[in-house]
Design a protein around this motif. Structure first.
Motif, PDB file in Angstrom:
ATOM      1  N   ASN A   1      21.843  -6.490 -43.836  1.00 22.86           N
ATOM      2  CA  ASN A   1      22.467  -5.380 -43.121  1.00 22.86           C
ATOM      3  C   ASN A   1      23.403  -5.861 -42.027  1.00 22.86           C
ATOM      4  O   ASN A   1      24.482  -5.329 -41.842  1.00 22.86           O
TER       5      ASN A   1
ATOM      6  N   PHE B   1      23.245  -5.483 -38.820  1.00 23.56           N
ATOM      7  CA  PHE B   1      23.531  -4.637 -37.657  1.00 23.56           C
ATOM      8  C   PHE B   1      23.325  -5.427 -36.378  1.00 23.56           C
ATOM      9  O   PHE B   1      22.439  -6.279 -36.297  1.00 23.56           O
TER      10      PHE B   1
ATOM     11  N   ALA C   1      18.102   7.512 -31.665  1.00 18.23           N
ATOM     12  CA  ALA C   1      18.447   8.755 -32.326  1.00 18.23           C
ATOM     13  C   ALA C   1      17.259   9.320 -33.094  1.00 18.23           C
ATOM     14  O   ALA C   1      17.144  10.519 -33.302  1.00 18.23           O
ATOM     15  N   GLN C   2      16.339   8.441 -33.515  1.00 21.91           N
ATOM     16  CA  GLN C   2      15.167   8.878 -34.283  1.00 21.91           C
ATOM     17  C   GLN C   2      13.978   9.232 -33.394  1.00 21.91           C
ATOM     18  O   GLN C   2      12.919   9.576 -33.886  1.00 21.91           O
TER      19      GLN C   2
ATOM     20  N   ARG D   1       9.813   5.438 -43.834  1.00 22.09           N
ATOM     21  CA  ARG D   1      10.427   4.506 -44.747  1.00 22.09           C
ATOM     22  C   ARG D   1      11.321   5.240 -45.742  1.00 22.09           C
ATOM     23  O   ARG D   1      12.469   4.884 -45.950  1.00 22.09           O
ATOM     24  N   SER D   2      10.767   6.285 -46.367  1.00 19.83           N
ATOM     25  CA  SER D   2      11.521   6.937 -47.429  1.00 19.83           C
ATOM     26  C   SER D   2      12.190   8.219 -46.948  1.00 19.83           C
ATOM     27  O   SER D   2      12.953   8.819 -47.690  1.00 19.83           O
ATOM     28  N   HIS D   3      11.863   8.676 -45.736  1.00 25.81           N
ATOM     29  CA  HIS D   3      12.414   9.919 -45.195  1.00 25.81           C
ATOM     30  C   HIS D   3      11.980  11.147 -45.988  1.00 25.81           C
ATOM     31  O   HIS D   3      12.594  12.190 -45.890  1.00 25.81           O
TER      32      HIS D   3
ATOM     33  N   THR E   1      13.940   4.028 -48.722  1.00 21.72           N
ATOM     34  CA  THR E   1      14.455   5.380 -48.892  1.00 21.72           C
ATOM     35  C   THR E   1      15.570   5.366 -49.923  1.00 21.72           C
ATOM     36  O   THR E   1      16.113   4.316 -50.256  1.00 21.72           O
TER      37      THR E   1
ATOM     38  N   ILE F   1      18.243   7.459 -49.439  1.00 23.55           N
ATOM     39  CA  ILE F   1      19.464   7.940 -48.786  1.00 23.55           C
ATOM     40  C   ILE F   1      20.580   6.966 -49.178  1.00 23.55           C
ATOM     41  O   ILE F   1      20.451   5.757 -48.934  1.00 23.55           O
TER      42      ILE F   1
ATOM     43  N   ASN G   1      21.696   4.207 -46.847  1.00 19.79           N
ATOM     44  CA  ASN G   1      20.675   3.243 -46.439  1.00 19.79           C
ATOM     45  C   ASN G   1      20.208   2.367 -47.579  1.00 19.79           C
ATOM     46  O   ASN G   1      19.561   1.355 -47.357  1.00 19.79           O
TER      47      ASN G   1
ATOM     48  N   ILE H   1      22.950  -1.045 -50.259  1.00 21.76           N
ATOM     49  CA  ILE H   1      23.052  -2.496 -50.128  1.00 21.76           C
ATOM     50  C   ILE H   1      21.744  -3.192 -50.473  1.00 21.76           C
ATOM     51  O   ILE H   1      21.662  -4.401 -50.430  1.00 21.76           O
TER      52      ILE H   1
ATOM     53  N   LYS I   1      23.440   9.036 -37.486  1.00 25.22           N
ATOM     54  CA  LYS I   1      22.323   8.290 -36.916  1.00 25.22           C
ATOM     55  C   LYS I   1      21.151   9.180 -36.517  1.00 25.22           C
ATOM     56  O   LYS I   1      20.004   8.790 -36.647  1.00 25.22           O
ATOM     57  N   LYS I   2      21.435  10.380 -36.036  1.00 25.67           N
ATOM     58  CA  LYS I   2      20.352  11.270 -35.581  1.00 25.67           C
ATOM     59  C   LYS I   2      19.396  11.586 -36.711  1.00 25.67           C
ATOM     60  O   LYS I   2      18.205  11.756 -36.517  1.00 25.67           O
ATOM     61  N   GLU I   3      19.948  11.696 -37.919  1.00 27.85           N
ATOM     62  CA  GLU I   3      19.103  12.037 -39.062  1.00 27.85           C
ATOM     63  C   GLU I   3      18.519  10.798 -39.718  1.00 27.85           C
ATOM     64  O   GLU I   3      17.748  10.896 -40.662  1.00 27.85           O
ATOM     65  N   GLY I   4      18.930   9.621 -39.256  1.00 28.81           N
ATOM     66  CA  GLY I   4      18.440   8.401 -39.879  1.00 28.81           C
ATOM     67  C   GLY I   4      19.343   7.915 -41.000  1.00 28.81           C
ATOM     68  O   GLY I   4      18.940   7.098 -41.810  1.00 28.81           O
TER      69      GLY I   4
ATOM     70  N   ASN J   1      22.203   5.608 -41.819  1.00 31.04           N
ATOM     71  CA  ASN J   1      22.880   4.493 -41.157  1.00 31.04           C
ATOM     72  C   ASN J   1      24.321   4.378 -41.621  1.00 31.04           C
ATOM     73  O   ASN J   1      24.648   4.757 -42.736  1.00 31.04           O
ATOM     74  N   PRO J   2      25.171   3.818 -40.763  1.00 28.69           N
ATOM     75  CA  PRO J   2      26.507   3.456 -41.250  1.00 28.69           C
ATOM     76  C   PRO J   2      26.398   2.261 -42.204  1.00 28.69           C
ATOM     77  O   PRO J   2      25.390   1.564 -42.213  1.00 28.69           O
TER      78      PRO J   2
ATOM     79  N   PHE K   1      27.187  -1.287 -42.734  1.00 26.63           N
ATOM     80  CA  PHE K   1      27.518  -2.320 -41.774  1.00 26.63           C
ATOM     81  C   PHE K   1      28.830  -3.025 -42.091  1.00 26.63           C
ATOM     82  O   PHE K   1      29.630  -3.295 -41.209  1.00 26.63           O
TER      83      PHE K   1
ATOM     84  N   LYS L   1      34.835  -2.101 -38.792  1.00 31.80           N
ATOM     85  CA  LYS L   1      34.578  -1.350 -37.565  1.00 31.80           C
ATOM     86  C   LYS L   1      35.884  -0.882 -36.934  1.00 31.80           C
ATOM     87  O   LYS L   1      35.898  -0.155 -35.952  1.00 31.80           O
TER      88      LYS L   1
ATOM     89  N   ALA M   1      17.110  11.863 -49.492  1.00 31.88           N
ATOM     90  CA  ALA M   1      16.071  10.888 -49.820  1.00 31.88           C
ATOM     91  C   ALA M   1      15.488  11.145 -51.207  1.00 31.88           C
ATOM     92  O   ALA M   1      14.787  10.306 -51.752  1.00 31.88           O
TER      93      ALA M   1
END
Lengths: 331, 554, 281
Positions: free
Chosen positions: A48, A50, A61-62, A89-91, B59, B61, B64, B67, B141-144, B146-147, B149, B153, B202
């Motif tokens: 990732n 990050f 945010a979470q 993990r899976s939401h 997940t 999503i 997320n 990758i 991000k609030k919902e989980g 992710n961008p 990476f 940028k 998800a």
């Protein structure tokens, strides 16, 4: 049903509820000791890439940076209203996830329990009727042997023997009848050993009783003697040991399901543990606690039916936790 | 790899037609190998395959999971990308038919293929592409969510010129955009799916892509079954086929035991096993199974040294480390001849990688001499000490690479001979992420497994400028590497960039900043001989879009 | 938690008196356990091979005179790895038992001896521990404190606390209510004196065989945790870890069978000894 019984039942239910609730909190506390959380650990995957800043942003945010007590409170109030929350993990909703895999684990656990009982009774029967010197000694060693073999070794051997060598089942289809059977055998072996151990001891005890000698003197055939006079009173400690091992079925499913590639509660736990997916772990632990508490409640109610010598609700207080066989238990 | 040349070659001719910033690359590519076209009608239709995989990730999503080493396989069949990047790192058109950029590489215009639809019926048009660009760049991000990476940028915004044309704006020159659009994170998902909340996303069955397969069924932690999309006809020209897929269904089935995955393929119960143990590959080959060890574009597997931590602040110690590792023995013992010796710190198939194997020769005498010079004296127990401290190296085995522990154990034996005391720590994924970081106080060496698409980003990752990761904890101390980084970033053509990249590779290896182990093969496939014609892309994922299965051979 | 009081398994076991000399299986068990203990104390006496550094060229050799259990994927002698691994396997099982006996014993002792609200609170705590399946509990605890063998041992010990607490408590209550203890109370003995002189020795008589039994059990639990890779990383050579690594090489089955057989033999011997201790009590 007298009022004493109702009072007692109410008390027992309240105790049970407290135990389940405490198990839920216990899991939260234990898992919260951990540094980190599932979201951070997924984000930190080097693939990732990050930055720490970005990770902190996403975690905030979470709501995972809130104080622990606040998190516990929101988790607990959700639990009390029947909302098990979302898997980190899976939401996905935890309830959906558990409901999806519960049937598979139930099938595995019930068949394993059934097999364990059959196996235990057969072995125990053998110890009573086989010639003392040879067959008996061997059979008496069985429970001990069963308890000495790591569960995963049994599973690996069964898979290679019956899955690959004999082609009885396809490993990639673990829900087929044969695959389920061998998974159940794997899970059943240590459980059956515990049941057999208690059963044999109890049978030996009963066999020494005068009335058995009388029955034997009357020329009763061994099988009839076994089923008629020995099995019924001996089943009392067996019920106790089943109630106690029912939780071990769930614990054992962790390894059995992993080895056999079944998707069930056990394999969910394994994945949730490695990613610290707290809501799923809490749900599974409370589920296990519910099963355990119920099984023991039922065992208590079944006792008087099995042995008329037991008087329900005697003068004694119901608090006698050490009364159960404290025999070995295997993973 | 030779058996795939026939499939890849049409790419190379098609590349010539692409008006792209990569004409130079395309020219290079045409020189490689004679062209041969596979006639589509010669291929057998139908068939079902089962792919045994060790995990199905967390997940679903899309942002997320795209990758993920595991879920990426499924997304690769369910979703398309704007650009196709092949195993040699060549970018070619896919959903974007062609593209242009302005002179400063800050504005790109993408021309989309017409008539492409997502499986929910939504057209893959400018609006859809913009929705994807936006969520890759920012996530929710609030919902989980992710961008992505790797998405540049420097992204500013995108706008629709017309239904089939998108203009993308960047704040700074972004030479790496086009290859990044072919990266596994950049999957095109229906804007309807993107608009859904995270909990809905998800659920894999509720996501729609425009790929050659659609999700038929799935169960978390168990399987995903894909079924062919009959109206698909927009495959990447580079793979030599654009119509519907040949195989009817592909089932990805989770089997976590490596030995069971292999045994299932051996007994004909499944068609492909992912991530086999390297030890078994040669005997599997003898039995007639196809073994594929595609390499991704990225860094080789190796150690990034923390130059802040004694004794690795001493260049001689780092150079002794570089010379004290017998890389051939790693391949002979842990791997098979399918693995390649590292020739640089980036994989040799990355455009721009140069051969520096002379710097990576095993020379224990040289290593011992360097350690003697640095003042490390061998004691009676064979361990070198200096000022009463033993020569210690702590290795944290990378949990993302199966053979990592075995290699660390072997390196520990090799370094032990020249006086090193090696401690191996193997953490699970969670603890590893928590405790092991580049330049961490207790981390003298970070074991790298990382893919990237464009070599131009490498220098930025190694140093700490612009959110770089500062792999060697050099901060601003090394002006040589910083100078190279700045020059690479401002290079406006690939020709100008190539010598700078070469100098960077030589310098990093000479200084002992990066200790390569072997070229990395993170994805190993063992495949039934009945299954043929799969294609591996630039990140080493197998695509069965072009594959066929014969009944014989089972 | 239950209504009635049945005898414990230990007491259900046959109570036939044994002769002075233990039966042959017990002798064999004692010999094997002694051997394993010797392995863990002085492993160097039993093998000339290095358990950590192997000869890569000799990888995956079958069992032979030179390599009794064959060699592993890095050319290390498997017998040497089993022998050197016994220290960790034996110690970790020992730690687990000690934690179970001490923590569980203390909880049971305090609950049984003091009674009242202390008993109630401790009983609820034990109920919670008991309601979570042992292996699940061990897995959760080891995740919380980190993956290595000692932590796996601690987790295994924690998961056994409830059982020991229960047995200890019931034994304490039984002894406390016994006539000779009441007599001691009446004759003015102090609480401490009674606790140390009468209650503890009596209670420990049934706890000790259970402890021996749990030693075998702990070896299995720790091996299972290692199998799920919650134990020490290589090059450690705990038996569970050896089996877990061996399973990845199905073509070379001795990598699984050799450590598995040693594990089974050890647990079997320990169980046999525990049974013998119970029946000769």
């Amino acid at each position: 049903m007298n009022s004493a019984y109702l009072t007692y039942a109410g008390k027992r239910l309240a105790q049970a509820a407290i135990v389940i609730l405490l198990a839920y909190v216990f899991t939260f506390v234990v898992v919260s000791i951990l540094p980190g959380d599932p979201i951070t650990s997924v984000l930190r995957n080097p693939q990732n890439g990050f930055s720490e800043e970005e990770i902190a942003q996403i975690v905030a945010a979470q709501g995972l940076d809130r104080p622990v007590l606040e998190q516990l409170w929101s988790s607990l109030s959700g639990f009390l209203t029947g909302d098990l929350g979302l898997s980190m993990r899976s939401h996905r909703p935890v309830t959906t996830m558990i409901a999806e895999v519960l049937p598979s684990t139930l099938i595995l656990a019930t068949s394993a329990l059934f097999l364990a009982l059959v196996l235990a009774v057969v072995v125990a029967y053998g110890t009573q009727v086989l010639p003392k010197r040879y067959g008996q000694g061997l059979l008496r060693a069985f429970p001990s042997l069963f308890l000495s073999v790591p569960n995963f070794v049994i599973g690996l051997v069964l898979i290679h023997l019956f899955g690959f060598q004999l082609g009885l089942f396809r490993v990639i289809n673990p829900d087929s009848a044969w695959a389920t059977f061998f998974a159940a055998v794997t899970l059943a072996i240590p459980i059956s050993a515990q049941i057999a151990e208690v059963l044999i001891a109890s049978l030996d005890h009963e066999a020494d009783q005068d009335y058995i000698a009388v029955a034997r003197g009357r020329g009763l055939r061994p099988f009839r003697l076994f089923t008629r006079h020995l099995l019924k009173p001996s089943s009392l400690p067996v019920v106790t040991v089943i109630a106690l091992t029912i939780g071990e079925l769930l614990g054992g499913s962790l390894i059995t399901e992993t080895v056999f590639g079944r998707t069930g509660i056990g394999s969910h736990v394994q994945r949730s543990v490695s990613t610290q997916d707290l809501p799923v772990l809490q749900a599974v632990v409370s589920l296990a606690a519910v099963v355990f508490v119920l099984a023991n409640l039922i065992a208590d109610l079944v006792y008087p039916l099995l042995d008329p010598r037991v008087k329900l609700l005697g003068a004694r207080t119901p608090r006698s936790p050490a009364s159960k066989p404290a025999g070995a238990s295997a993973p | 790899m030779t058996d795939r040349a026939s499939l890849l070659s049409p790419t190379r001719r098609r590349l010539l037609r692409a008006t792209s910033a990569f004409t130079a690359l395309a020219l290079l590519a045409t020189l490689a190998g004679p062209a041969a076209t596979l006639a589509d009608d010669a291929k057998k239709e139908g068939g079902d395959i089962t792919f045994l995989i060790d995990s199905l990730g967390d997940t679903w999503i899309p942002n997320n999971s795209a990758i993920s080493s595991f879920q990426g396989h499924i997304w690769g069949h369910v979703a398309d990308k704007l650009v196709y990047v092949d195993a040699q790192g060549q970018a070619s058109p896919w959903i974007a038919e062609r593209w242009e950029q302005n002179a400063t590489a800050t504005e790109f215009t993408l021309h989309l293929k017409q008539g492409v639809t997502f499986s929910d019926g939504t057209p893959v048009d400018a609006t859809a592409v913009i929705a994807n660009l936006d969520i890759w760049s920012a996530g929710r991000k609030k919902e989980g969510i992710n961008p992505i990476f790797l998405f540049p940028k420097t992204y500013e915004r995108a706008e629709a010129v017309d239904a089939a044309t998108v203009k993308v704006f960047f704040k700074k020159p972004t030479l790496g955009l086009i290859p990044t659009l072919g990266y596994h994170g950049s999957i095109l998902i229906s804007p309807k799916t993107i608009a859904q909340p995270a909990t809905e996303q998800a659920d894999l069955s509720k996501s729609s892509g425009s790929g050659p397969y659609i999700v038929e069924s799935w169960k978390e932690g168990d399987h995903v079954t894909l079924t062919k999309r009959k109206d698909y006809n927009w495959g990447p020209a580079a793979v030599g086929h654009t119509g519907p897929a040949f195989l009817d269904t592909i089932t990805y089935k989770l089997v976590s035991e490596p030995s069971l995955r292999i045994a299932s393929v051996q007994s004909g119960q499944a068609d492909v096993a992912y991530n086999a143990s390297p030890q078994e590959l040669s005997s599997l080959k003898d039995e007639g199974f196809t073994v594929a060890t595609p390499r991704y574009l990225g860094f080789v597997n190796g150690l990034a040294i923390n130059t802040k931590l004694a004794p690795y602040d001493d260049v001689k110690v780092r150079q002794a480390l570089q010379a004290g590792i017998n890389r051939q023995e790693i391949i002979d013992t842990v791997y098979t001849p399918d693995w390649k010796l590292a020739t640089s710190f980036i994989q040799s198939n990355v455009p721009g990688a140069t051969d520096h194997s002379d710097l990576l020769v095993y020379n224990p005498e040289k290593a011992e001499k360097l350690l003697d010079e640095a003042g490390w004296v061998k004691g009676a127990d064979g361990v070198r000490t200096k000022d009463g401290k033993p020569l210690l190296l702590t290795l944290h085995s990378n949990p993302y690479l199966a053979a990592s522990k075995s290699i660390d154990e072997l390196i520990s034996q090799q370094l032990g001979k020249i006086g090193w005391k090696v401690v191996i720590r193997a953490y699970d994924v969670v603890t590893f992420g928590e405790k092991v970081k580049f330049g961490g106080v207790a981390v003298p060496a970070y074991e790298v497994t990382r893919s990237f698409i464009d070599a131009g980003t490498v220098a930025g990752i190694l140093t700490n400028a612009n959110n770089g990761e500062n792999w060697f904890a050099l901060d601003e101390r090394d002006t040589v590497i910083n100078d190279l980084r700045d020059k690479i970033a401002s290079a406006d053509t690939l020709d100008a960039r190539a010598p700078l990249l070469d100098a960077l590779q030589k310098y990093v290896l000479e200084q002992g900043y990066f200790i390569p182990r072997t070229e990395i093969v993170q994805r190993i496939y063992v495949q039934s001989p009945a299954l043929k014609g799969e294609v591996y892309n630039g990140v080493a994922y197998a695509s069965y879009y072009t594959a066929t299965k014969s009944e014989v051979g089972q | 938690m239950t209504l009635l009081s049945t005898a414990t398994a230990a007491h259900l076991a046959p109570t036939r008196r044994r002769a002075a000399l233990p039966p042959l299986p017990v002798v064999l068990s004692l010999v094997f356990v002694a051997l394993v203990i010797a392995w863990s104390l002085v492993p160097g006496l039993f093998t000339g091979h290095d358990p950590i550094a192997g000869v890569p060229a000799d990888k995956l050799l079958g069992p032979s005179l030179a390599h009794w259990f064959g060699t592993d994927h890095l050319g290390r002698d498997l017998f040497a790895r089993v022998v050197f691994g016994s220290a960790s396997s034996v110690t970790s099982a020992l730690i687990a038992v000690v934690i179970g006996v001490l923590a569980g014993g203390l909880i049971g002792l305090v609950a049984g001896f003091l009674g009242g609200w202390v008993d109630t609170v401790l009983a609820r705590f034990v109920d919670v521990l008991l309601a979570i399946p042992k292996f699940l509990l061990a897995v959760i605890v080891v995740t919380a404190i980190g993956f290595d063998t000692i932590n796996a041992a601690i987790a295994t010990g924690v998961s056994a606390v409830a059982v020991f607490a229960r047995v200890m408590r019931s034994e304490v209550i039984k002894t406390r209510e016994a006539t000779f203890v009441e007599a001691s109370f009446l004759s003015g003995g102090s609480r401490w004196h009674i606790l140390l002189r009468h209650v503890l020795p009596n209670a420990s008589r049934s706890v000790l065989p259970l402890g021996v039994l749990h030693f075998g059990d702990s070896i299995l639990v720790i091996a299972s945790l290692a199998f799920l890779s919650y134990g020490d990383p290589p090059p450690a050579s705990d038996w569970g870890l050896l089996i877990s690594i061996g399973k990845d090489y199905p073509k070379w089955p001795w990598l699984v069978y050799a450590p598995a057989l040693v594990t089974i033999a050890t647990v079997l011997s320990v169980n046999r000894i525990s049974r013998w201790l119970r029946t000769t009590d």
